[in-house]
Design a protein around this motif. Structure first.
Motif, PDB file in Angstrom:
ATOM      1  N   VAL A 146     -64.341 -47.034 -21.831  1.00 28.83           N
ATOM      2  CA  VAL A 146     -63.779 -45.924 -22.631  1.00 28.83           C
ATOM      3  C   VAL A 146     -64.220 -45.995 -23.938  1.00 28.83           C
ATOM      4  O   VAL A 146     -64.705 -44.692 -24.436  1.00 28.83           O
ATOM      5  CB  VAL A 146     -62.338 -46.018 -22.791  1.00 28.83           C
ATOM      6  CG1 VAL A 146     -61.662 -44.737 -23.264  1.00 28.83           C
ATOM      7  CG2 VAL A 146     -61.567 -46.350 -21.469  1.00 28.83           C
ATOM      8  N   ALA A 150     -67.080 -42.281 -25.005  1.00 29.20           N
ATOM      9  CA  ALA A 150     -66.796 -41.229 -26.105  1.00 29.20           C
ATOM     10  C   ALA A 150     -68.388 -41.107 -26.804  1.00 29.20           C
ATOM     11  O   ALA A 150     -68.639 -39.889 -27.053  1.00 29.20           O
ATOM     12  CB  ALA A 150     -65.716 -41.715 -26.856  1.00 29.20           C
ATOM     13  N   ALA A 153     -60.566 -34.794 -17.758  1.00 32.92           N
ATOM     14  CA  ALA A 153     -60.465 -34.547 -19.133  1.00 32.92           C
ATOM     15  C   ALA A 153     -62.069 -34.295 -19.848  1.00 32.92           C
ATOM     16  O   ALA A 153     -62.167 -33.478 -20.868  1.00 32.92           O
ATOM     17  CB  ALA A 153     -59.646 -35.369 -19.793  1.00 32.92           C
ATOM     18  N   VAL A 154     -62.753 -35.315 -19.470  1.00 34.14           N
ATOM     19  CA  VAL A 154     -64.147 -35.233 -19.801  1.00 34.14           C
ATOM     20  C   VAL A 154     -64.867 -34.251 -19.563  1.00 34.14           C
ATOM     21  O   VAL A 154     -65.710 -33.318 -20.271  1.00 34.14           O
ATOM     22  CB  VAL A 154     -64.960 -36.587 -19.287  1.00 34.14           C
ATOM     23  CG1 VAL A 154     -66.469 -36.393 -19.556  1.00 34.14           C
ATOM     24  CG2 VAL A 154     -64.422 -37.816 -19.832  1.00 34.14           C
ATOM     25  N   CYS A 204     -60.011 -42.083 -28.484  1.00 27.60           N
ATOM     26  CA  CYS A 204     -61.612 -41.675 -27.786  1.00 27.60           C
ATOM     27  C   CYS A 204     -61.385 -41.293 -26.271  1.00 27.60           C
ATOM     28  O   CYS A 204     -62.340 -40.746 -25.592  1.00 27.60           O
ATOM     29  CB  CYS A 204     -62.523 -42.720 -27.887  1.00 27.60           C
ATOM     30  SG  CYS A 204     -62.222 -44.360 -27.131  1.00 27.60           S
ATOM     31  N   MET A 205     -60.077 -41.186 -25.813  1.00 29.32           N
ATOM     32  CA  MET A 205     -60.045 -40.510 -24.460  1.00 29.32           C
ATOM     33  C   MET A 205     -59.665 -39.031 -24.424  1.00 29.32           C
ATOM     34  O   MET A 205     -58.986 -38.679 -25.111  1.00 29.32           O
ATOM     35  CB  MET A 205     -58.739 -41.185 -23.880  1.00 29.32           C
ATOM     36  CG  MET A 205     -58.797 -42.548 -23.304  1.00 29.32           C
ATOM     37  SD  MET A 205     -57.103 -43.100 -22.647  1.00 29.32           S
ATOM     38  CE  MET A 205     -57.180 -42.133 -21.034  1.00 29.32           C
ATOM     39  N   PRO A 206     -60.584 -38.316 -24.062  1.00 28.65           N
ATOM     40  CA  PRO A 206     -60.273 -36.886 -24.184  1.00 28.65           C
ATOM     41  C   PRO A 206     -59.094 -36.578 -23.363  1.00 28.65           C
ATOM     42  O   PRO A 206     -58.765 -37.377 -22.239  1.00 28.65           O
ATOM     43  CB  PRO A 206     -61.446 -36.115 -23.564  1.00 28.65           C
ATOM     44  CG  PRO A 206     -62.079 -37.063 -22.795  1.00 28.65           C
ATOM     45  CD  PRO A 206     -61.675 -38.591 -23.391  1.00 28.65           C
ATOM     46  N   HIS A 207     -58.039 -35.669 -23.829  1.00 28.97           N
ATOM     47  CA  HIS A 207     -56.925 -35.207 -22.961  1.00 28.97           C
ATOM     48  C   HIS A 207     -57.378 -33.862 -22.177  1.00 28.97           C
ATOM     49  O   HIS A 207     -58.024 -33.229 -22.611  1.00 28.97           O
ATOM     50  CB  HIS A 207     -55.809 -35.405 -23.540  1.00 28.97           C
ATOM     51  CG  HIS A 207     -55.466 -34.834 -24.844  1.00 28.97           C
ATOM     52  ND1 HIS A 207     -55.391 -33.510 -24.975  1.00 28.97           N
ATOM     53  CD2 HIS A 207     -55.921 -35.262 -26.202  1.00 28.97           C
ATOM     54  CE1 HIS A 207     -55.195 -33.296 -26.486  1.00 28.97           C
ATOM     55  NE2 HIS A 207     -55.798 -34.246 -27.238  1.00 28.97           N
TER      56      HIS A 207
END
Lengths: 338, 334
Positions: A194, A198, A223-224, B265-268
């Motif tokens: 993770v 990013a 989400a990405v 850093c995890m996109p939601h």
């Protein structure tokens, strides 16, 4: 069928793309059936646009990406790239086009030749496409490495000396070496941790914008995909279920499968609503897909009419937003919580 | 060991010998799993989370690996506490798959391809509980129904390759729970599955825990999954615990810069790139387990690091009720 209302000529235009694989069986390994990994896929991609392609395993998203580059041969349909039909092109002509279309693979451990130094990994394409002199190439490779956030002296090292995130940067540098207009990014961050994911998503986003690249971003992480894409297409069992501008798809999904995917994505916020739309069962065998809408066997809203061939048609329900579902009443009902 | 604990790991050290030196994959880890509780151990590759769970099952390949120190106290079905780090392999065999159930990431590699699923579930029941063939078969059938496998009577006589990934993971869960373990160790059980199937399996695990009261040690890299299943969370980084707490306060107000960074850093789902927007990223990468930095192992990647962080490793200190963090600057973590 076509949903294209753009005035600008798309860079890539895919129409009714199909890829069938034979299923062999019996003593003589004769084909006993066919799997349509991609079935009747159509979409356009503009210059500088990012289209996210999401779906679960067996949805055909990877096969679609590879068929579009003709890394595997599509069995039917049309692919126009920069105004030229590429499905019938001979090897030499295709090579010229391929300089403009590149791919970044999922697994940075498997996609780099362990015996090649980084300089050769990246330089190979320059040699094949006859770009630059020997000395030029060295400078170019150095510049590419710096562009993807590595130091120029990385070029004399071997892939095993790098971490997963760094290898994926090398894979991106390799794809960019020949200055393509279009990149297929096939799950480019799925194999990364993770914290590193990013970094690579940011890098891809920056480069895409800076170079005006058109990108087909294939991934299963919703989400990405939303973060990076202008538009998103959802595939299920080889077929396109829904395609729309990102905001429209995530905020006003129209297909029950898209809704289920969105509600299944785990959210680290403990206060996020856990109103789960749990799907029953598994994806049916692609050898024997359901008639009509292929999602109907798992769809909580399926009607008898969903088994008819007409239920497959993609309809435009809002500007640029098309959906392959005959039930217009589901989305409003879900939105009001009814 | 407290009466409400099922597993109490104290100062666990698991080391591997490599050409380049000794790698301290797990370096002084302590935590406990309570009865009726799901404890999630979260971390990225190289954090030591999987080695911790393999140590608890005594499945560390020796050599090159060895449990070099610490205790793994486990309360069995009879209420007796044993140190799994010390008992014989023979004694361990009667614990593994019996009092401790196990689920792994890839069900296809954990299931035997040449036996039917009914035989495989039944085997544990015959071996550990001494059931006869017919009783084991009946019990296996009941377990398949319990984990929601449709047409269970027919599935009982099928082989693993005839099933989908989600079905196989249900079979693994049926097998792991067949002997009514007091502890279930699940190592990335949904990582290989698609999201819609993952949602089904997480739902199943939650439901079964409510029914059976089994303690679960849940290993994952996914903080979204943590929010779905865990009561308490342990965050590991480079072989050490950096933060620990109840799921809500840890995810809502993380006090270690690493946990904070992972969440950021995890996109939601609601996040757009917009113009010029970037995801928060933690710079650098996880340090090599052979050659870890002195002081705080996260300091080289930490925006809050100061000279003192590099000099000595901070202690895991309380930052709230049932919440602790190994950071001298936790008060500055927003």
């Amino acid at each position: 069928m076509s949903t294209d209302t753009v005035t600008e000529q798309p860079l890539l235009s895919v129409r009714n793309l199909e890829k069938r694989f034979p299923v062999r069986g019996g003593l003589l390994q004769r084909p006993v059936g066919w799997v349509k990994a991609v079935d009747d896929l159509s979409f356009d991609l503009k210059r500088g646009e990012v289209l996210g392609l999401v779906g679960e395993s067996g949805s055909g998203k990877t096969t679609a990406g590879r068929s579009i580059l003709r890394l595997i041969e599509p069995t039917a349909g049309s692919i126009r790239f920069a105004g030229q039909e590429i499905t019938g092109l001979a090897t030499a002509e295709m090579r010229a086009q391929r300089r403009r279309m590149q791919i970044v693979f999922q697994d940075p451990y498997a996609s780099l030749d362990p015996r090649q130094r980084v300089r050769d990994v990246i330089g190979e394409a320059l040699v094949i496409h006859n770009i630059g002199s020997r000395a030029d190439r060295r400078d170019r490779i150095a510049a590419l490495l710096e562009k993807v956030g590595l130091s120029a002296d990385a070029m004399d090292r071997f892939p095993h000396e790098f971490s997963g995130g760094q290898r994926q940067r090398i894979g991106i540098a390799r794809a960019l070496a020949v200055e393509p207009d279009f990149i297929v990014a096939d799950e480019p961050v799925s194999a990364l941790d993770v914290s590193v994911q990013a970094q690579v998503v940011n890098l891809l986003g920056d480069l895409q914008r800076e170079l005006g690249l058109a990108v087909l971003f294939i991934a299963h992480d919703l989400a990405v995909v939303r973060y990076i894409s202008d538009r998103v297409a959802v595939m299920y069992l080889g077929r396109l279920m829904e395609i729309a501008p990102s905001d429209s798809l995530y905020e006003r999904p129209r297909h029950p499968y898209t809704m289920a995917l969105l509600s299944a994505a785990p959210d680290p916020d403990p206060d996020a609503p856990k109103s789960r739309m749990l799907l029953d069962g598994d994806v049916p065998s692609p050898m024997n897909p359901p008639s009509g809408c292929v999602f109907r066997t798992r769809c909580p809203f399926a009607l008898p009419a969903c088994a008819e061939p007409e239920a497959r048609a993609l309809r435009e329900v809002a500007p640029g937003h098309s959906v392959a579902c005959i039930r217009d009443d589901v989305a409003p009902a879900m939105a009001t919580g009814a | 060991m407290d009466a409400d604990l099922t597993l109490d790991i104290r100062n666990l050290q698991t080391h591997f010998t490599a050409d380049s030196g000794v790698s301290k994959a797990v370096d002084g880890v302590s935590f406990a799993v309570r009865r009726n509780e799901t404890l999630a151990v979260v971390g990225e590759s190289g954090s030591g989370k999987s080695v911790t769970s393999l140590s608890a099952m005594r499945l560390i390949p020796t050599p090159p690996g060895i449990i070099a120190g610490g205790e793994i106290l486990f309360r069995g079905r009879d209420g007796q506490v044993r140190d799994l780090a010390r008992i014989s392999e023979r004694a361990m065999r009667s614990v593994r798959g019996n009092e401790i159930g196990m689920i792994f990431q890839e069900p296809m590699t954990s299931l035997n391809p040449v036996y039917t699923v009914g035989d495989q579930i039944g085997e544990a029941l015959r071996y550990h509980q001494g059931l006869d063939r017919w009783a084991a078969r009946a019990e296996a059938l009941a377990m398949l129904k319990k984990v929601g496998i449709p047409a269970a009577e027919r599935r009982l006589d099928e082989y693993p390759h005839q099933m989908s990934g989600g079905m196989r993971q249900r079979v693994m869960i049926a097998m792991a729970l067949a002997c009514r373990p007091t502890l279930l160790i699940a190592d990335e059980p949904t990582t290989a599955l698609d999201v819609t199937i993952q949602a089904q399996i997480l739902d199943l695990m939650r439901r079964l825990q409510e029914e059976t009261g089994t303690s679960i040690l849940f290993i994952t890299h996914n903080l979204g999954v943590v929010a779905e299943v865990a009561h308490r969370v342990v965050v590991m980084y480079a072989g050490r615990i950096v933060e620990e707490g109840d799921v809500r306060s840890l995810l809502k107000s993380p006090k270690h810069p690493y946990t904070r960074g992972l969440l950021a850093c995890m996109p939601h789902l609601g996040q757009r790139r917009g113009d010029g927007g970037r995801l928060y990223a933690i710079p650098g990468s996880v340090p090599s387990p052979v050659n870890r930095p002195a002081g705080c192992t996260f300091a080289p990647r930490c925006a809050l690091a100061e000279p003192a962080c590099l000099a000595a490793e901070p202690v895991l200190e309380p930052v709230g009720p049932d919440h602790s963090a190994r950071c001298r600057r936790w008060r500055d973590v927003q």
